[in-house]
Design a protein around this motif. Sequence first.
Motif, mmCIF file in Angstrom:
data_model
loop_
_atom_site.group_PDB
_atom_site.id
_atom_site.type_symbol
_atom_site.label_atom_id
_atom_site.label_comp_id
_atom_site.label_asym_id
_atom_site.label_seq_id
_atom_site.Cartn_x
_atom_site.Cartn_y
_atom_site.Cartn_z
ATOM 1 N N PHE A 1 26.599 0.608 -33.593
ATOM 2 C CA PHE A 1 26.359 0.182 -31.961
ATOM 3 C C PHE A 1 26.514 1.740 -31.277
ATOM 4 N N GLY A 2 27.443 2.393 -31.568
ATOM 5 C CA GLY A 2 27.856 3.969 -31.034
ATOM 6 C C GLY A 2 27.005 4.868 -31.322
ATOM 7 N N LYS A 3 26.002 4.349 -32.518
ATOM 8 C CA LYS A 3 24.864 5.294 -32.646
ATOM 9 C C LYS A 3 23.711 4.958 -32.124
ATOM 10 N N GLU A 4 23.546 3.486 -32.006
ATOM 11 C CA GLU A 4 22.433 3.273 -31.357
ATOM 12 C C GLU A 4 22.557 1.491 -30.886
ATOM 13 N N ALA A 5 22.854 1.368 -29.699
ATOM 14 C CA ALA A 5 22.966 0.204 -29.011
ATOM 15 C C ALA A 5 21.931 -0.801 -29.239
ATOM 16 N N SER A 6 22.030 -2.221 -29.501
ATOM 17 C CA SER A 6 20.973 -2.977 -29.518
ATOM 18 C C SER A 6 21.619 -4.460 -29.276
ATOM 19 N N LEU B 1 22.596 -6.249 -32.753
ATOM 20 C CA LEU B 1 24.034 -5.678 -33.091
ATOM 21 C C LEU B 1 25.230 -6.557 -32.224
ATOM 22 N N THR B 2 24.901 -6.691 -30.772
ATOM 23 C CA THR B 2 25.844 -7.541 -29.964
ATOM 24 C C THR B 2 25.848 -8.815 -30.376
ATOM 25 N N VAL B 3 24.630 -9.529 -30.726
ATOM 26 C CA VAL B 3 24.751 -10.916 -31.213
ATOM 27 C C VAL B 3 25.712 -11.023 -32.356
ATOM 28 N N LYS B 4 25.347 -10.258 -33.459
ATOM 29 C CA LYS B 4 26.179 -10.069 -34.913
ATOM 30 C C LYS B 4 27.688 -9.922 -34.321
ATOM 31 N N LEU C 1 29.351 -10.465 -31.665
ATOM 32 C CA LEU C 1 29.854 -11.668 -30.946
ATOM 33 C C LEU C 1 30.152 -12.885 -31.948
ATOM 34 N N LYS C 2 29.325 -12.979 -32.955
ATOM 35 C CA LYS C 2 29.420 -14.162 -33.760
ATOM 36 C C LYS C 2 30.483 -13.606 -34.696
ATOM 37 N N LEU C 3 30.859 -12.568 -35.129
ATOM 38 C CA LEU C 3 31.757 -12.317 -36.014
ATOM 39 C C LEU C 3 33.504 -12.007 -35.541
ATOM 40 N N GLY C 4 33.318 -11.806 -34.145
ATOM 41 C CA GLY C 4 34.535 -11.676 -33.307
ATOM 42 C C GLY C 4 35.891 -12.876 -33.528
ATOM 43 N N PRO C 5 35.178 -14.236 -33.407
ATOM 44 C CA PRO C 5 36.433 -15.274 -33.552
ATOM 45 C C PRO C 5 36.985 -15.346 -35.099
ATOM 46 N N GLU C 6 36.103 -14.661 -36.012
ATOM 47 C CA GLU C 6 36.498 -14.571 -37.557
ATOM 48 C C GLU C 6 37.665 -13.663 -37.493
ATOM 49 N N VAL C 7 37.819 -12.663 -36.647
ATOM 50 C CA VAL C 7 38.998 -11.454 -36.823
ATOM 51 C C VAL C 7 39.825 -11.677 -35.741
ATOM 52 N N ASP D 1 36.523 -8.613 -24.958
ATOM 53 C CA ASP D 1 37.156 -7.297 -25.485
ATOM 54 C C ASP D 1 36.008 -6.620 -26.159
ATOM 55 N N LEU D 2 35.364 -7.411 -26.787
ATOM 56 C CA LEU D 2 34.031 -6.795 -27.472
ATOM 57 C C LEU D 2 33.111 -6.014 -26.456
ATOM 58 N N HIS D 3 32.596 -6.919 -25.430
ATOM 59 C CA HIS D 3 32.055 -6.551 -24.439
ATOM 60 C C HIS D 3 32.424 -5.046 -23.750
#
Length: 491
Positions: free
Chosen positions: A328-333, A336-339, A341-347, A353-355
Amino acid sequence: MWRKMSLDFGAREVFAAAVEAVQPDIVVRQSLVRQGDSVEVVGADRKFKMENNVHVVGFGKAVLGMATEAERIVGEHLVDGVISVPHGIQQTLREHGKHHLLLKENSRIRVMEGAQHNLPDSDSQKAAESIARLANTLTAKDLLLVLISGGGSALLPAPIAPITLQEKLDVTRKLAAAGATIQELNTVRRALSVLKGGGLARCAHPAQVVALILSDVIGDPLDLIASGATVQGPVCRQEVQAVLEHYGLMDSAPASVKDVLGRLRPQQEVQTDEASHVLNAVIGSNGVALQHASRRALELGFHPIVLSPGVCGDVRSVSRLYGLLAQFGKEASSELTVKMLKLGPEVGVESKDLHRVMQSLEQGRGVTCVLAGGEPTVELTGKGRGGRNQELAMRVGLELRGSRPPPDSPVFLSGGTDGQDGPTEAAGAVTDASLYEDAQKQKLDTLSFLKNNDSFTFFKRLSGGRNLLVPGLTCTNVMDVHVLLIPQGAK
């Protein structure tokens, strides 16, 4: 522009600052301030009168250094003390030149070593019994200073008679093997223990109890750190029985355990008067470490942002999240945001905080330093040497494959603040986008090493071990620290 070795150096400097911030003597010095014949607990806005009435007890891996500083602060007002610390810790500190964390020969605090291999044993039980005896002699005029750090549970075993230490260990091990949660384990341990679950505070009543806590648990839950010896809560017989029955262990429980449970009230409430005599203060934690790491990152010219002090879950998911952040730091999209946010709760990372981190990355200023902490887990599939930090660093290095090569590559560090990652001399490792290519050149099969959980051997062989993080004995533990440096050149 930052060079590769400069980013590697910077990541290590940031980690060192995190560890330094939670040194046992430093956290006590910053939290317990003497003013004449009174001491103030900073942050709690509480002062306590000292009249040759101070007693010290403690239990945990970092408690020796905490006790040394506490004795220096209270000085002549200290009457006596007992601390339960890991087997061999005093000799280890001497060998590493950490003499400032050792009590003086004329100390009024008695040091008792035990819990070899981090398991409760007869030595740690004797220490716990000594602590209980001291607490039981106190009066309303006394002040009991309780020092607590990670590993304290194994150093404070005092089962309620007639339960033996072995019987209590067998019950808790069977529960753990059956998949019981830490909350369920704590419910049972508290009911079978003299000192855990607020038992120490009850023994010390009516004395004033002040507990200074160095947390090694995500979220700093007071009742879980060293099994909450100074955190009073209700003990419910039905609740304990329900846990044992749920895992099919009630019928096979030792007669002594059934005897103790039978003596419990259906619901034992905490006495308000007892609770008012206890102050619990978390004086060191992963969050504190990350705050100081952030300051050091700023001094180094980075733009720091803390993601979370509670990262958890499988290292594969955690590494994927860090890989996505670097991408995301290389090229925001939006993809990537959706991926993420979906992964966040797992970890254990919240969407807000992700936003916040993504917004910082989109600004693309210089080198962004993403900081996080916690305690991810590793699924053991092999018999190699390594730990969660080295495996996480290895997996993140593979995730970074495809980023720009050094010196524009993102750099990732994962390190255990206790200085030990699994059964190795390393605390973790530092890696970047060149990991896969370097491994191939050196004929190291990354997938084979991962399958065998052999990350330490991998990093030991890779480039002569230069990626390993080996800070030596740190004398503290507030879980792990993660540092992800994303240079503007990665865009």
